[in-house]
Design a protein around this motif. Structure first.
Motif, PDB file in Angstrom:
ATOM      1  N   VAL A 181      -0.030   6.887   3.651  1.00 45.75           N
ATOM      2  CA  VAL A 181      -0.601   7.359   2.426  1.00 45.75           C
ATOM      3  C   VAL A 181      -0.095   6.746   1.192  1.00 45.75           C
ATOM      4  O   VAL A 181       1.162   6.460   1.322  1.00 45.75           O
ATOM      5  N   VAL A 182      -0.884   6.101   0.328  1.00 47.36           N
ATOM      6  CA  VAL A 182      -0.438   5.595  -0.873  1.00 47.36           C
ATOM      7  C   VAL A 182      -0.334   6.711  -1.991  1.00 47.36           C
ATOM      8  O   VAL A 182      -1.370   7.507  -2.014  1.00 47.36           O
ATOM      9  N   GLY A 183       0.675   7.130  -2.712  1.00 46.20           N
ATOM     10  CA  GLY A 183       0.560   7.958  -3.606  1.00 46.20           C
ATOM     11  C   GLY A 183       0.939   7.500  -5.232  1.00 46.20           C
ATOM     12  O   GLY A 183       1.523   6.494  -5.284  1.00 46.20           O
ATOM     13  N   GLU A 184       0.965   8.568  -5.935  1.00 44.82           N
ATOM     14  CA  GLU A 184       1.008   8.439  -7.414  1.00 44.82           C
ATOM     15  C   GLU A 184       0.283   7.239  -8.094  1.00 44.82           C
ATOM     16  O   GLU A 184       1.042   6.526  -8.749  1.00 44.82           O
ATOM     17  N   PHE A 194       4.910   3.431 -16.108  1.00 40.68           N
ATOM     18  CA  PHE A 194       5.144   2.008 -16.559  1.00 40.68           C
ATOM     19  C   PHE A 194       5.515   1.164 -15.272  1.00 40.68           C
ATOM     20  O   PHE A 194       6.143   1.551 -14.253  1.00 40.68           O
ATOM     21  N   GLY A 195       4.691   0.113 -15.085  1.00 41.41           N
ATOM     22  CA  GLY A 195       4.761  -0.541 -13.962  1.00 41.41           C
ATOM     23  C   GLY A 195       3.606  -1.296 -13.897  1.00 41.41           C
ATOM     24  O   GLY A 195       2.605  -0.695 -14.129  1.00 41.41           O
ATOM     25  N   ASP A 196       3.448  -2.480 -13.477  1.00 35.53           N
ATOM     26  CA  ASP A 196       2.267  -3.348 -13.000  1.00 35.53           C
ATOM     27  C   ASP A 196       1.767  -2.946 -11.640  1.00 35.53           C
ATOM     28  O   ASP A 196       1.523  -3.858 -10.806  1.00 35.53           O
ATOM     29  N   TYR A 197       1.332  -1.866 -11.393  1.00 38.47           N
ATOM     30  CA  TYR A 197       0.618  -1.327 -10.203  1.00 38.47           C
ATOM     31  C   TYR A 197      -0.441  -0.419 -10.547  1.00 38.47           C
ATOM     32  O   TYR A 197      -0.494   0.218 -11.383  1.00 38.47           O
ATOM     33  N   ASP A 198      -1.509  -0.405  -9.238  1.00 34.18           N
ATOM     34  CA  ASP A 198      -2.376   0.599  -9.297  1.00 34.18           C
ATOM     35  C   ASP A 198      -2.667   1.014  -7.706  1.00 34.18           C
ATOM     36  O   ASP A 198      -1.801   0.390  -6.920  1.00 34.18           O
ATOM     37  N   LYS A 199      -3.700   1.544  -7.582  1.00 32.03           N
ATOM     38  CA  LYS A 199      -3.856   2.160  -6.274  1.00 32.03           C
ATOM     39  C   LYS A 199      -4.241   0.651  -5.386  1.00 32.03           C
ATOM     40  O   LYS A 199      -3.689   0.712  -4.153  1.00 32.03           O
ATOM     41  N   LEU A 200      -5.008  -0.254  -5.962  1.00 33.80           N
ATOM     42  CA  LEU A 200      -5.141  -1.543  -5.125  1.00 33.80           C
ATOM     43  C   LEU A 200      -3.960  -2.267  -4.858  1.00 33.80           C
ATOM     44  O   LEU A 200      -3.847  -2.884  -3.635  1.00 33.80           O
ATOM     45  N   THR A 201      -2.906  -2.546  -5.713  1.00 36.65           N
ATOM     46  CA  THR A 201      -1.916  -3.283  -5.351  1.00 36.65           C
ATOM     47  C   THR A 201      -1.113  -2.714  -4.377  1.00 36.65           C
ATOM     48  O   THR A 201      -0.735  -3.599  -3.480  1.00 36.65           O
ATOM     49  N   MET A 202      -0.684  -1.353  -4.317  1.00 28.88           N
ATOM     50  CA  MET A 202       0.016  -0.821  -3.282  1.00 28.88           C
ATOM     51  C   MET A 202      -0.772  -0.928  -1.993  1.00 28.88           C
ATOM     52  O   MET A 202      -0.039  -1.062  -0.878  1.00 28.88           O
ATOM     53  N   THR A 203      -2.144  -0.720  -2.067  1.00 32.01           N
ATOM     54  CA  THR A 203      -3.074  -0.711  -0.831  1.00 32.01           C
ATOM     55  C   THR A 203      -2.624  -2.270  -0.310  1.00 32.01           C
ATOM     56  O   THR A 203      -2.628  -2.256   1.097  1.00 32.01           O
ATOM     57  N   ARG A 204      -2.621  -3.218  -0.982  1.00 33.24           N
ATOM     58  CA  ARG A 204      -2.374  -4.576  -0.414  1.00 33.24           C
ATOM     59  C   ARG A 204      -1.236  -4.526   0.133  1.00 33.24           C
ATOM     60  O   ARG A 204      -0.760  -5.291   1.091  1.00 33.24           O
ATOM     61  N   THR A 205      -0.062  -4.147  -0.566  1.00 32.80           N
ATOM     62  CA  THR A 205       1.277  -4.124   0.286  1.00 32.80           C
ATOM     63  C   THR A 205       1.284  -3.406   1.400  1.00 32.80           C
ATOM     64  O   THR A 205       1.930  -3.788   2.330  1.00 32.80           O
ATOM     65  N   MET A 206       0.849  -2.213   1.395  1.00 33.52           N
ATOM     66  CA  MET A 206       0.598  -1.358   2.797  1.00 33.52           C
ATOM     67  C   MET A 206       0.118  -2.069   3.796  1.00 33.52           C
ATOM     68  O   MET A 206       0.472  -2.207   5.122  1.00 33.52           O
TER      69      MET A 206
END
Length: 271
Positions: A73-76, A177-189
Motif C-alpha cells: 500500500v502506498v500512503g499519504e 513538503f517534498g517532491d513526491y506524489d502517488k506516482l513517484t512512490m508507486t515507481r519506487t514500490m
C-alpha cells in the motif's frame, strides 16, 4: 473517456497489477462494501496483485497492508509504502524522507494548519490526522458540511503560498513538503517490491481512481479507469482516465474487477 465496457478483452486480460485509490473508489459513502472487498479477494485468487494508492494515513496503511488481500500500500499521497510479508511476519516500510525531515516539515505544516483554520470558515483538520507521518489533511466534506469549491481552492492556495504541495481528494485537501506524489512512490514500490521498472509494465498495470490527486496516475498509466463519480471532478482535471465505469464508488471497482476476470475467463476457454 470511453466506457469501461468498451475496454478490449485483450487489454483487460493482460492486467496483472491493479493500483487503486481507496476513498470513493473502493468505498461508497465512506464505507467499504462487502462486494468491493470480495472483489479484492477475487482478484488476488486470480493472481492479480492489488496495491492501494491512497491519501490515507500511515496508521490506516499499516492495517491495510496487514489485513487486506493486497500486495502493498502506498500512503499519504506517496510519502511511503508498506508491504507485509505474511510468511516472514515482517513489515517492509519505505519513506520518501527521513524522520528528521518529516519532523521539520511538521512544524511548517502546523503553521499552515493554523492559517487554514483561521481563514477558511468550516474547514477542519481531518479526523485521521493523528495517524499521519508526513502530511496535513484538511477536511472539506468528510466529517464537516461540504464546503464550496471556492473554499477548497483557497485551502490549496494557502498550502502553495507556504511552498507546500497540495492535492484535492474527494474528501480532503492534503498538503506536504517534498517532491513526491502517488506516482513517484508507486515507481519506487515497483522497483523495490516487484524488481521491475513500472515503465516496462504499463500494458499489465491498471490504475483506478476518482479525484484530482489521482491525476498523475491517470496521466501515466494508459490503462486507467475512473469510477463514475469522477464526472463531478472533471473540471479539476487536465488528465482524465482512459475509461470510466458506469457505477459509483465501490460498485465501480467491482465493475472493473468483473471486467478483468471475465476477460481472463474468455481467454482461458478453448477456441
Amino acid at each position: 473517456m470511453q466506457a469501461l465496457a468498451a475496454m478490449p478483452l485483450t487489454v483487460a486480460a493482460a492486467v496483472r497489477v491493479v493500483l487503486t485509490d481507496i476513498d470513493d473508489t473502493l468505498t461508497t459513502e465512506g464505507r467499504l462494501p462487502a462486494d468491493a472487498y470480495a472483489a479484492l479477494e477475487r482478484l488476488e485468487q486470480a493472481g492479480i496483485q492489488v496495491v492501494p494508492i491512497t491519501g490515507r494515513p500511515a496508521g490506516w496503511c499499516d492495517h491495510i497492508a496487514r489485513m487486506w488481500p493486497v500486495r502493498a500500500v502506498v500512503g499519504e499521497n506517496g510519502a511511503f509504502y508498506y508491504a507485509y510479508d505474511r510468511q516472514a511476519r515482517r513489515m517492509t516500510t519505505h519513506y520518501w524522507t527521513d524522520a528528521a525531515s518529516r519532523q521539520a516539515s511538521r512544524r511548517k505544516l502546523d503553521a499552515i494548519r493554523d492559517r487554514v483554520l483561521a481563514e477558511v470558515p468550516g474547514a477542519a483538520v481531518a479526523s485521521d490526522q493523528d495517524y499521519r507521518v508526513a502530511d496535513l489533511a484538511i477536511d472539506f466534506c468528510e466529517d464537516v458540511p461540504a464546503l464550496p469549491d471556492s473554499a477548497v481552492s483557497r485551502i490549496v492556495e494557502i498550502f502553495q503560498e507556504a511552498g507546500a504541495q497540495a492535492k484535492v481528494s474527494s474528501i480532503h485537501v492534503n498538503g506536504w513538503f517534498g517532491d513526491y506524489d502517488k506516482l513517484t512512490m508507486t515507481r519506487t514500490m515497483f522497483q523495490r517490491e516487484f524488481s521491475a521498472d513500472v515503465a516496462g509494465a504499463l500494458d499489465s498495470t491498471l490504475f483506478i481512481g476518482d479525484s484530482p490527486n489521482d491525476e498523475p496516475m491517470f496521466a501515466y498509466f494508459p490503462v486507467s479507469v475512473g469510477v463514475a463519480n469522477i464526472q463531478a471532478q472533471l473540471h479539476r482535471l487536465t488528465h482524465r482516465p482512459a475509461y470510466v465505469a458506469a457505477f459509483h464508488g465501490g460498485a465501480g471497482f467491482v465493475e472493473m474487477a468483473d471486467r478483468l476476470l471475465a476477460a481472463r475467463a474468455s481467454q482461458a476457454q478453448p477456441a
